[in-house]
Design a protein around this motif. Structure first.
Motif, PDB file in Angstrom:
ATOM      1  N   LEU A 221       0.837  -1.194   0.000  1.00 39.35           N
ATOM      2  CA  LEU A 221       0.000   0.000   0.000  1.00 39.35           C
ATOM      3  C   LEU A 221       0.875   1.248   0.000  1.00 39.35           C
ATOM      4  O   LEU A 221       1.948   1.265   0.604  1.00 39.35           O
ATOM      5  N   MET A 222       0.394   2.289  -0.683  1.00 41.96           N
ATOM      6  CA  MET A 222       1.053   3.589  -0.652  1.00 41.96           C
ATOM      7  C   MET A 222       0.030   4.654  -0.278  1.00 41.96           C
ATOM      8  O   MET A 222      -1.111   4.606  -0.751  1.00 41.96           O
ATOM      9  N   GLU A 223       0.427   5.589   0.563  1.00 44.41           N
ATOM     10  CA  GLU A 223      -0.413   6.741   0.865  1.00 44.41           C
ATOM     11  C   GLU A 223      -0.360   7.691  -0.328  1.00 44.41           C
ATOM     12  O   GLU A 223       0.693   8.246  -0.655  1.00 44.41           O
ATOM     13  N   ALA A 224      -1.487   7.833  -1.017  1.00 45.03           N
ATOM     14  CA  ALA A 224      -1.516   8.661  -2.227  1.00 45.03           C
ATOM     15  C   ALA A 224      -1.773  10.128  -1.921  1.00 45.03           C
ATOM     16  O   ALA A 224      -1.608  10.984  -2.794  1.00 45.03           O
ATOM     17  N   SER A 225      -2.182  10.432  -0.684  1.00 44.41           N
ATOM     18  CA  SER A 225      -2.469  11.818  -0.316  1.00 44.41           C
ATOM     19  C   SER A 225      -1.169  12.575  -0.071  1.00 44.41           C
ATOM     20  O   SER A 225      -0.405  12.246   0.837  1.00 44.41           O
ATOM     21  N   GLY A 226      -0.913  13.564  -0.932  1.00 48.07           N
ATOM     22  CA  GLY A 226       0.271  14.401  -0.757  1.00 48.07           C
ATOM     23  C   GLY A 226       1.580  13.747  -1.151  1.00 48.07           C
ATOM     24  O   GLY A 226       2.650  14.196  -0.739  1.00 48.07           O
ATOM     25  N   THR A 227       1.519  12.669  -1.912  1.00 53.52           N
ATOM     26  CA  THR A 227       2.744  11.997  -2.353  1.00 53.52           C
ATOM     27  C   THR A 227       2.728  11.822  -3.870  1.00 53.52           C
ATOM     28  O   THR A 227       1.675  11.896  -4.508  1.00 53.52           O
ATOM     29  N   THR A 228       3.899  11.554  -4.426  1.00 53.69           N
ATOM     30  CA  THR A 228       4.037  11.300  -5.863  1.00 53.69           C
ATOM     31  C   THR A 228       4.820  10.008  -6.059  1.00 53.69           C
ATOM     32  O   THR A 228       5.868   9.829  -5.447  1.00 53.69           O
ATOM     33  N   PRO A 245      -7.665   2.503  -5.452  1.00 57.23           N
ATOM     34  CA  PRO A 245      -7.830   2.912  -4.042  1.00 57.23           C
ATOM     35  C   PRO A 245      -8.201   1.700  -3.182  1.00 57.23           C
ATOM     36  O   PRO A 245      -8.988   0.851  -3.620  1.00 57.23           O
ATOM     37  N   LEU A 246      -7.633   1.626  -1.980  1.00 53.33           N
ATOM     38  CA  LEU A 246      -7.972   0.534  -1.081  1.00 53.33           C
ATOM     39  C   LEU A 246      -9.398   0.661  -0.571  1.00 53.33           C
ATOM     40  O   LEU A 246     -10.151  -0.321  -0.494  1.00 53.33           O
ATOM     41  N   TYR A 247      -9.796   1.896  -0.229  1.00 53.83           N
ATOM     42  CA  TYR A 247     -11.113   2.102   0.367  1.00 53.83           C
ATOM     43  C   TYR A 247     -12.187   2.038  -0.707  1.00 53.83           C
ATOM     44  O   TYR A 247     -12.067   2.675  -1.754  1.00 53.83           O
TER      45      TYR A 247
END
Length: 248
Positions: A221-228, A245-247
């Protein structure tokens, strides 16, 4: 539901990993193993494995075929084999189900059994309790860890794509420092356990010397919020399969 307690969250933040025993039910484990058996029974062995090569030019074509097969596997279900399981004509020297090292890298997107496990309510609850706001599923693998010759999981540097057309198609950035083996924490787990590992934690899996395979389903998993997502990474999202998206 798999909501982490404050003490579990603190342990994960402190250690970089956390074991959740009994995360998957016996039924979920059996469903994955049964589905993988069906996938292996129906698999097409890639041409670059089955072809007999005699000249250097043909060997380079085989290497390029292997590279292309790997680099374009991010949005597909593909098979990667242990060394020495084919003869020079591409026939199996061992039973096909004992030949596979791993299957990757998009079981989570294309297979309903693995999709339902990956996006299950308890996985989503776990991700929320970790504070992930917009997690996406980058890749998934089913690792077989075959008995006696299941490859040792190396500790990798950062693998990136090499310039187009070069063989091999990937290279490593940085170097692997010498590591004190005594600092690794042995973490044996029971069937159905989930091992949560932070992306920056060095981890490895020793060779399987037992008589039984040591199978695992893993997804990243990667946090896509605020990352590239780095365009250098070997695995890239595609128009056909953006990172889901996971959710749900």
């Amino acid at each position: 539901m798999a909501c982490l307690s404050p003490s579990q969250l603190q342990k994960f933040q402190q250690d970089g990993f956390l074991v959740l025993e009994g995360f998957l039910s016996a039924e979920e484990c059996a469903a994955m193993q049964q589905r993988i058996g069906e996938i292996v029974a129906e698999m097409d062995v890639p041409l670059h494995c089955r072809t007999e090569f005699s000249t250097q030019e043909e060997e380079q074509l085989r290497a390029q075929g292997s590279t292309d097969y790997f680099l374009s596997s991010g949005d597909k279900i593909r098979f990667f084999f242990e060394k020495g399981v084919f003869d020079e004509k591409g026939n199996f020297l061992v039973p096909p189900e004992k030949s596979v090292n791993k299957i990757g890298h998009a079981l989570h997107a294309h297979d309903p059994v693995f999709k339902s496990i990956t996006h299950s309510p308890k996985v989503q609850t776990l991700a929320r309790s970790l504070g992930l706001q917009m997690p996406v599923v980058v890749q998934s693998m089913y690792i077989f860890k075959q008995p006696h010759f299941g490859g040792e999981g190396g500790v990798s540097r950062r693998m990136v794509r090499a310039p187009v057309g070069s063989v091999p198609g990937t290279s490593f950035l940085g170097s692997e420092p010498a590591r004190d083996n005594s600092l690794f924490v042995p973490t044996p787990v029971q069937r159905g356990a989930l091992v949560l590992i932070h992306g920056e934690v060095v981890h490895k899996s020793k060779q399987n010397l037992s008589d039984h395979s040591r199978q695992a389903y893993t997804f990243h998993l990667m946090e896509a919020s605020g990352t590239t997502w780095s365009p250098e990474n070997w695995l890239q999202p595609t128009a056909e399969l953006p990172f889901p998206p996971l959710y749900t």
